[in-house]
Motif scaffolding. Sequence first.
Motif, short mmCIF file in Angstrom:
data_model
loop_
_atom_site.label_atom_id
_atom_site.label_comp_id
_atom_site.label_asym_id
_atom_site.label_seq_id
_atom_site.Cartn_x
_atom_site.Cartn_y
_atom_site.Cartn_z
N HIS A 20 -17.20 -15.57 51.31
CA HIS A 20 -16.10 -15.15 52.18
C HIS A 20 -15.65 -13.71 51.95
O HIS A 20 -14.61 -13.30 52.45
CB HIS A 20 -14.91 -16.11 52.03
CG HIS A 20 -15.13 -17.41 52.73
ND1 HIS A 20 -15.85 -18.44 52.16
CD2 HIS A 20 -14.78 -17.83 53.96
CE1 HIS A 20 -15.91 -19.44 53.01
NE2 HIS A 20 -15.26 -19.11 54.11
N GLN A 21 -16.42 -12.94 51.19
CA GLN A 21 -16.09 -11.53 51.01
C GLN A 21 -16.28 -10.80 52.33
O GLN A 21 -17.28 -11.01 53.02
CB GLN A 21 -16.97 -10.90 49.94
CG GLN A 21 -16.66 -11.37 48.56
CD GLN A 21 -17.54 -10.67 47.52
OE1 GLN A 21 -18.54 -10.07 47.85
NE2 GLN A 21 -17.13 -10.76 46.28
N ARG A 22 -15.37 -9.95 52.66
CA ARG A 22 -15.43 -9.27 53.95
C ARG A 22 -15.71 -7.77 53.83
O ARG A 22 -15.49 -7.02 54.74
CB ARG A 22 -14.12 -9.47 54.72
CG ARG A 22 -13.87 -10.90 55.08
CD ARG A 22 -14.91 -11.38 56.07
NE ARG A 22 -14.76 -12.80 56.31
CZ ARG A 22 -15.76 -13.64 56.36
NH1 ARG A 22 -16.98 -13.24 56.16
NH2 ARG A 22 -15.55 -14.91 56.58
N CYS A 23 -16.24 -7.33 52.72
CA CYS A 23 -16.56 -5.92 52.56
C CYS A 23 -18.02 -5.68 52.95
O CYS A 23 -18.86 -6.56 52.88
CB CYS A 23 -16.32 -5.46 51.12
SG CYS A 23 -17.24 -6.38 49.89
N GLU A 24 -18.29 -4.47 53.40
CA GLU A 24 -19.65 -4.12 53.77
C GLU A 24 -20.54 -4.15 52.53
O GLU A 24 -20.16 -3.67 51.48
CB GLU A 24 -19.67 -2.72 54.39
CG GLU A 24 -20.99 -2.37 55.01
CD GLU A 24 -20.93 -1.06 55.78
OE1 GLU A 24 -22.00 -0.55 56.10
OE2 GLU A 24 -19.83 -0.56 56.03
#
Length: 94
Positions: A20-24
Amino acid sequence: MCSTAHLTELDGELLHWLSHQRCEWGDAEWIHFTGTGYLIRLSAFSYPLLVLKRRGLSRSARRVISVLMTRFGVSLVHFDCCGEVLSGFEIHDW
């Protein structure tokens, strides 16, 4: 596809967080939450087991992945609550 019973409860929490990490260029690029488990694209790294070890995945879960990679050439593993429990591997009841 194999059972999430091969994951510890901490593995489940870790994979959920990583997926669920939302970083590029984050871990969600190669670890995906499927609703009932986790899909891991092992081909995303040259040494995926080392990366998973550094992230904190348990030895027993890494062993399952290692055997699937070396014996069967698997590059994509799906841990799912409806998946098959593989004989010869540790099972966790959570």
